[in-house]
Design an enzyme around this catalytic site. Structure first.
Site, PDB file in Angstrom:
ATOM      1  N   SER A 107      16.294   4.186 -12.617  1.00 30.46           N
ATOM      2  CA  SER A 107      15.868   5.310 -13.464  1.00 30.46           C
ATOM      3  C   SER A 107      16.024   5.049 -14.972  1.00 30.46           C
ATOM      4  O   SER A 107      16.353   5.959 -15.725  1.00 30.46           O
ATOM      5  CB  SER A 107      16.588   6.593 -13.043  1.00 30.46           C
ATOM      6  OG  SER A 107      16.194   6.953 -11.725  1.00 30.46           O
ATOM      7  N   GLU A 155      21.796  -2.464  -9.671  1.00 33.04           N
ATOM      8  CA  GLU A 155      20.951  -1.288  -9.476  1.00 33.04           C
ATOM      9  C   GLU A 155      21.557  -0.407  -8.397  1.00 33.04           C
ATOM     10  O   GLU A 155      21.374  -0.672  -7.197  1.00 33.04           O
ATOM     11  CB  GLU A 155      19.553  -1.716  -9.004  1.00 33.04           C
ATOM     12  CG  GLU A 155      18.822  -2.624  -9.969  1.00 33.04           C
ATOM     13  CD  GLU A 155      17.320  -2.586  -9.725  1.00 33.04           C
ATOM     14  OE1 GLU A 155      16.613  -2.138 -10.636  1.00 33.04           O
ATOM     15  OE2 GLU A 155      16.867  -2.961  -8.639  1.00 33.04           O
ATOM     16  N   GLY A 197      14.576   5.250  -8.611  1.00 27.67           N
ATOM     17  CA  GLY A 197      13.468   6.174  -8.378  1.00 27.67           C
ATOM     18  C   GLY A 197      13.864   7.630  -8.232  1.00 27.67           C
ATOM     19  O   GLY A 197      13.068   8.447  -7.784  1.00 27.67           O
ATOM     20  N   HIS A 254      16.500  -7.068  -3.684  1.00 27.32           N
ATOM     21  CA  HIS A 254      16.245  -5.697  -4.155  1.00 27.32           C
ATOM     22  C   HIS A 254      16.628  -4.692  -3.059  1.00 27.32           C
ATOM     23  O   HIS A 254      16.438  -4.957  -1.869  1.00 27.32           O
ATOM     24  CB  HIS A 254      14.771  -5.535  -4.537  1.00 27.32           C
ATOM     25  CG  HIS A 254      14.522  -4.229  -5.228  1.00 27.32           C
ATOM     26  ND1 HIS A 254      14.302  -3.065  -4.529  1.00 27.32           N
ATOM     27  CD2 HIS A 254      14.508  -3.903  -6.537  1.00 27.32           C
ATOM     28  CE1 HIS A 254      14.149  -2.072  -5.395  1.00 27.32           C
ATOM     29  NE2 HIS A 254      14.272  -2.546  -6.619  1.00 27.32           N
ATOM     30  N   LEU A 294       6.866  -3.631 -10.488  1.00 27.24           N
ATOM     31  CA  LEU A 294       5.745  -2.715 -10.234  1.00 27.24           C
ATOM     32  C   LEU A 294       5.685  -2.263  -8.775  1.00 27.24           C
ATOM     33  O   LEU A 294       4.877  -1.395  -8.428  1.00 27.24           O
ATOM     34  CB  LEU A 294       4.426  -3.370 -10.665  1.00 27.24           C
ATOM     35  CG  LEU A 294       4.366  -3.832 -12.139  1.00 27.24           C
ATOM     36  CD1 LEU A 294       2.996  -4.434 -12.459  1.00 27.24           C
ATOM     37  CD2 LEU A 294       4.666  -2.687 -13.105  1.00 27.24           C
ATOM     38  N   LYS A 295       6.515  -2.883  -7.934  1.00 23.60           N
ATOM     39  CA  LYS A 295       6.586  -2.506  -6.506  1.00 23.60           C
ATOM     40  C   LYS A 295       5.195  -2.487  -5.869  1.00 23.60           C
ATOM     41  O   LYS A 295       4.397  -3.364  -6.144  1.00 23.60           O
ATOM     42  CB  LYS A 295       7.327  -1.177  -6.354  1.00 23.60           C
ATOM     43  CG  LYS A 295       8.682  -1.212  -7.063  1.00 23.60           C
ATOM     44  CD  LYS A 295       9.550  -0.040  -6.779  1.00 23.60           C
ATOM     45  CE  LYS A 295      10.849  -0.170  -7.566  1.00 23.60           C
ATOM     46  NZ  LYS A 295      11.795   0.899  -7.289  1.00 23.60           N
TER      47      LYS A 295
HETATM   48  P1  PGA Z   1      13.249   2.816 -10.956  1.00 18.38           P
HETATM   49  O1  PGA Z   1      13.318   1.452 -10.083  1.00 18.38           O
HETATM   50  O2  PGA Z   1      13.214   2.400 -12.401  1.00 18.38           O
HETATM   51  O3  PGA Z   1      11.971   3.487 -10.508  1.00 18.38           O
HETATM   52  O4  PGA Z   1      14.458   3.597 -10.633  1.00 18.38           O
HETATM   53  C1  PGA Z   1      14.084   0.361 -10.502  1.00 18.38           C
HETATM   54  C2  PGA Z   1      14.012  -0.754  -9.500  1.00 18.38           C
HETATM   55  O5  PGA Z   1      13.902  -0.485  -8.292  1.00 18.38           O
HETATM   56  O6  PGA Z   1      14.059  -1.944  -9.854  1.00 18.38           O
END
Ligand code: PGA
Length: 233
Positions: free
Chosen positions: A191, A155, A161, A86, A7-8
């Protein structure tokens, strides 16, 4: 499969509690391992099937580390899951591989489930497969890849994002390479959305997903969990 939400820096403590309550309803009906990483200020004792983890912590019990939390603050809520490495912590907060490995060791010694993230920036991908693999390999330095409570998330930085994703062939290719480095479950992140998750989950050597923005609505995240269930039937 493992379906995880990062959820950042989103949702308030109040909204996170509602979010987890909603997701718990679908997790209860699901076979999937569901993980949620809320903002640190939203951590609490959640007696749920959904596993709630922290997006970060400092490798210490407590002490003078302004702005950080340590083991004591996680223990208060029974948190035993952590996201480490991350890309936003590597690239925006400037965490070095050495520090990340130190963090990994500390939380490994505490028996935490660790979701460990790796991934290359755009210019590295464009430099070709050998350079890309060398870059990602360096992110395995100092990491116990045989740790039993380890989950790895691949990732690509340029896919986070941005709405961009590698092709399914590219995901399969890199996941096949990364599986040679560790037997840990390997998630794809970057994404992932309701409209591409089915395809991503069907790629060989993809054991789940780590979802950011598209997981911010419980309803959407639940749809993804349901899709994962449907695929396994
Ligand atoms: P995102 O982020 O799905 O918005 O690309 C993934 C993440 O940073 O874990």
């Amino acid at each position: 499969m493992i379906i995880a939400a990062n959820l950042k820096t989103n949702l308030t403590r109040h909204d996170t509690a509602l979010y987890i309550e909603e997701v718990e309803k679908c997790a209860q009906k699901s076979e999937q391992e569901v993980l949620i990483f809320p903002a640190i200020s939203s951590l609490d004792t959640f007696e749920t099937k959904v596993e709630v983890g922290t997006q970060n912590a400092y490798p210490t019990i407590n002490g003078a580390f302004t702005g950080e939390i340590g083991l004591e603050q996680l223990d208060e809520f029974g948190i035993k899951t952590i996201l480490i490495g991350h890309s936003e912590r590597r690239h925006i907060l400037g965490e070095s591989q050495e520090f990340i490995a130190q963090k990994f060791d500390y939380f490994k010694d505490q028996g935490f489930k660790i979701v460990y993230c790796v991934g290359e920036p755009k210019e590295v991908r464009e430099a070709g497969k050998m350079k890309m693999l060398a870059y990602i390999s360096a992110q395995y330095e100092g990491i116990d890849t045989a740790y039993e409570n380890l989950i790895i998330a691949y990732e690509p930085v340029w896919a986070i994002g941005t709405g961009l994703t590698p092709t399914l062939e590219d995901i399969q290719d890199i996941h096949t390479e990364l599986k040679k480095k560790s037997p840990a479950p390997l998630l794809y992140g970057g994404s992932v959305k309701v409209n591409n998750i089915k395809d991503v989950l069907q790629v060989k050597n993809v054991d789940g997903v780590l979802v950011g923005s598209a997981a911010l609505y419980a309803e959407h995240f639940c749809t993804m969990i349901e899709y994962a269930d449907a695929l396994e039937k």
